[in-house]
Design an enzyme around this catalytic site. Structure first.
Site, PDB file in Angstrom:
ATOM      1  N   SER A  93       0.824  -1.171   0.033  1.00 41.12           N
ATOM      2  CA  SER A  93      -0.081  -0.112   0.005  1.00 41.12           C
ATOM      3  C   SER A  93       0.984   1.134  -0.044  1.00 41.12           C
ATOM      4  O   SER A  93       2.035   1.215   0.053  1.00 41.12           O
ATOM      5  CB  SER A  93      -0.826  -0.209   1.239  1.00 41.12           C
ATOM      6  OG  SER A  93      -0.230   0.403   2.474  1.00 41.12           O
ATOM      7  N   LEU A 141       2.644  -1.235   5.325  1.00 39.58           N
ATOM      8  CA  LEU A 141       2.149   0.178   5.539  1.00 39.58           C
ATOM      9  C   LEU A 141       3.204   1.176   5.684  1.00 39.58           C
ATOM     10  O   LEU A 141       4.408   0.899   6.033  1.00 39.58           O
ATOM     11  CB  LEU A 141       1.511   0.022   7.003  1.00 39.58           C
ATOM     12  CG  LEU A 141       1.053   1.009   7.525  1.00 39.58           C
ATOM     13  CD1 LEU A 141      -0.386   1.836   6.794  1.00 39.58           C
ATOM     14  CD2 LEU A 141       0.624   1.174   9.007  1.00 39.58           C
ATOM     15  N   ILE A 162       6.804  -2.295   7.356  1.00 35.03           N
ATOM     16  CA  ILE A 162       6.674  -0.815   7.452  1.00 35.03           C
ATOM     17  C   ILE A 162       7.559  -0.590   6.440  1.00 35.03           C
ATOM     18  O   ILE A 162       8.777  -0.716   6.150  1.00 35.03           O
ATOM     19  CB  ILE A 162       7.092  -0.236   8.774  1.00 35.03           C
ATOM     20  CG1 ILE A 162       6.345  -1.010   9.963  1.00 35.03           C
ATOM     21  CG2 ILE A 162       7.070   1.308   8.580  1.00 35.03           C
ATOM     22  CD1 ILE A 162       4.811  -0.865  10.129  1.00 35.03           C
ATOM     23  N   LYS A 163       6.927   0.674   5.449  1.00 32.00           N
ATOM     24  CA  LYS A 163       7.675   1.054   4.315  1.00 32.00           C
ATOM     25  C   LYS A 163       8.267   2.239   4.721  1.00 32.00           C
ATOM     26  O   LYS A 163       7.586   3.166   5.425  1.00 32.00           O
ATOM     27  CB  LYS A 163       6.546   1.330   3.060  1.00 32.00           C
ATOM     28  CG  LYS A 163       5.971   0.147   2.557  1.00 32.00           C
ATOM     29  CD  LYS A 163       4.924   0.509   1.321  1.00 32.00           C
ATOM     30  CE  LYS A 163       5.672   0.657   0.229  1.00 32.00           C
ATOM     31  NZ  LYS A 163       4.677   0.861  -1.072  1.00 32.00           N
ATOM     32  N   VAL A 164       9.683   2.406   4.205  1.00 27.56           N
ATOM     33  CA  VAL A 164      10.336   3.453   4.712  1.00 27.56           C
ATOM     34  C   VAL A 164      11.069   3.972   3.261  1.00 27.56           C
ATOM     35  O   VAL A 164      11.744   3.125   2.540  1.00 27.56           O
ATOM     36  CB  VAL A 164      11.487   3.504   5.712  1.00 27.56           C
ATOM     37  CG1 VAL A 164      12.326   4.557   5.825  1.00 27.56           C
ATOM     38  CG2 VAL A 164      10.714   3.065   7.100  1.00 27.56           C
TER      39      VAL A 164
END
Length: 379
Positions: A50, A115, A146-148
């Protein structure tokens, strides 16, 4: 009577080449209607990604979030960002629960949902670390990433978070050089996990390498150069059209193979570490002159993930041709990149521009989403 031949779903065939397919899309009704489960069973779907743009479209279109929005509006302590997070986290948790069977079956290799931290933090290291930790705790699922973003400020955050055992999807990667920095940061982070006694088998990461946006920008630069180009330059310029993104991706994958081999990596592998797979992102076709499955077909290879938007997923299921394409044509790829430089187009400038544009695109979508939530909360 001749028995009809049953053709296997082209998406499912991709697993034979070592590639996992994830869905670049999320919306609540995927989980509530059972559609996500059907995609897993029918297509062999291995995960989901996402981003702020996807959530903006999902939350502001239709009424499936209306009940939870109405409930959250009653809590006056929640600002628009907090309300968004509550909405998004529920979707991520529900998706992770559906994908948990994939996660278990593949021994933690697949079955993830991502996310993203707020995009306006892309150039701030410590706030990115703080938000990623908070989101990781809030979702509370082992199969979340977790998207960074892989910005200069994001890189130290990525290494710190992975070293704490938090699963990270590194996004907005366009440059081979930055990709290699990300891969090496993952290796160092795993070594820190060893020092801290963290089980390496529990840590997962992907490096999201963007594809089609490169051709969109490079092709526009080719168009700008052609009118003034000397006759002997026009043909080389034309020959580069819609070729650079694939060449760049293939050479990035070559760096993946180099990084995840040798004595240093073997020591981590022996402790249960899994490689940080390259995830092909932005694989929808923007140029109408190209096949609608062009970027999917050209990047099929072992230990990779392709995150595909719904329309492209449907297209590949219908007429995609799976084949081992990623590791072929490497010399041609090197020639493409060399010719690009000779024609006066800087790949460094291209990739730097695309990172800046990507951060702005996601930030704008996020602001649009927060504005819509504020507007609804005022009613």
């Amino acid at each position: 009577m001749t028995t009809p031949t049953i053709v296997e779903n082209p998406l499912k065939q991709l697993t034979r080449f070592g590639q996992s397919i994830w869905l670049d899309y999320i919306r609540r009704d995927l989980m509530t209607t059972g559609e996500l489960k059907r995609l897993i069973e029918r297509d062999g779907l291995g995960g989901m990604t996402s981003n702020p743009t996807i959530f903006e479209k999902a939350i502001t279109a239709g009424g499936e979030y209306a009940d939870q929005l109405a409930e959250l509006r009653q809590d006056k302590s929640l600002d628009a960002k907090a309300i968004y997070e509550r909405l998004a986290i529920r979707d991520i948790q529900n998706a992770a629960d559906v994908l948990r069977a994939v996660y278990d079956h593949t021994h933690k290799r697949d079955g993830y949902v991502s996310l993203e931290v707020a995009p306006f933090l892309a150039n701030e290291t410590q706030p990115t670390i703080d938000e990623a930790r908070r989101l990781w705790t809030a979702v509370d699922r082992p199969n979340v990433m977790i998207k960074v973003p892989g910005t200069a400020a994001g890189l130290p955050a990525i290494e710190m978070l992975l070293g704490e055992g938090i699963n990270i999807n590194i996004t907005l990667l366009f440059s081979q050089v930055v990709y290699q920095e990300v891969a090496l940061a993952y290796v160092r982070a795993l070594e820190k996990c060893v020092e801290r006694g963290i089980d390496l088998a529990q840590v997962a990461s992907v490096a999201s390498f963007f594809v089609s946006r490169i051709d969109t920008l490079v092709d526009s630069q080719i168009d700008a150069k052609l009118p003034q180009a000397a006759p002997d330059v026009r043909e080389p310029l034309e020959s580069l059209r819609s070729k650079v993104a694939i060449a760049n991706a293939k050479l990035a994958y070559e760096r993946y193979q180099e990084t995840f081999s040798g004595v240093r990596w073997q020591a981590l592998k022996d402790r249960g570490a899994q490689t940080q797979r390259v995830l092909w992102a932005s694989t929808s076709t923007k140029n109408p002159k190209l096949s609608d499955v062009y970027y999917v077909e050209e990047l099929i290879g072992p230990d990779t993930v392709d995150t595909i938007p719904p329309a492209t997923l449907d297209a590949f299921r219908d007429h995609g041709v799976p084949r081992a394409s990623l590791q072929s044509g490497l010399e041609e790829a090197r020639e493409v990149m060399s010719k690009l430089a000779a024609c006066g187009i800087s790949m460094i400038e291209v990739t730097d521009t695309l990172v800046t544009q990507g951060v702005k695109l996601f930030s704008d979508a996020f602001e649009k989403l927060l504005s819509a939530i504020k507007s609804r909360s005022a009613n």
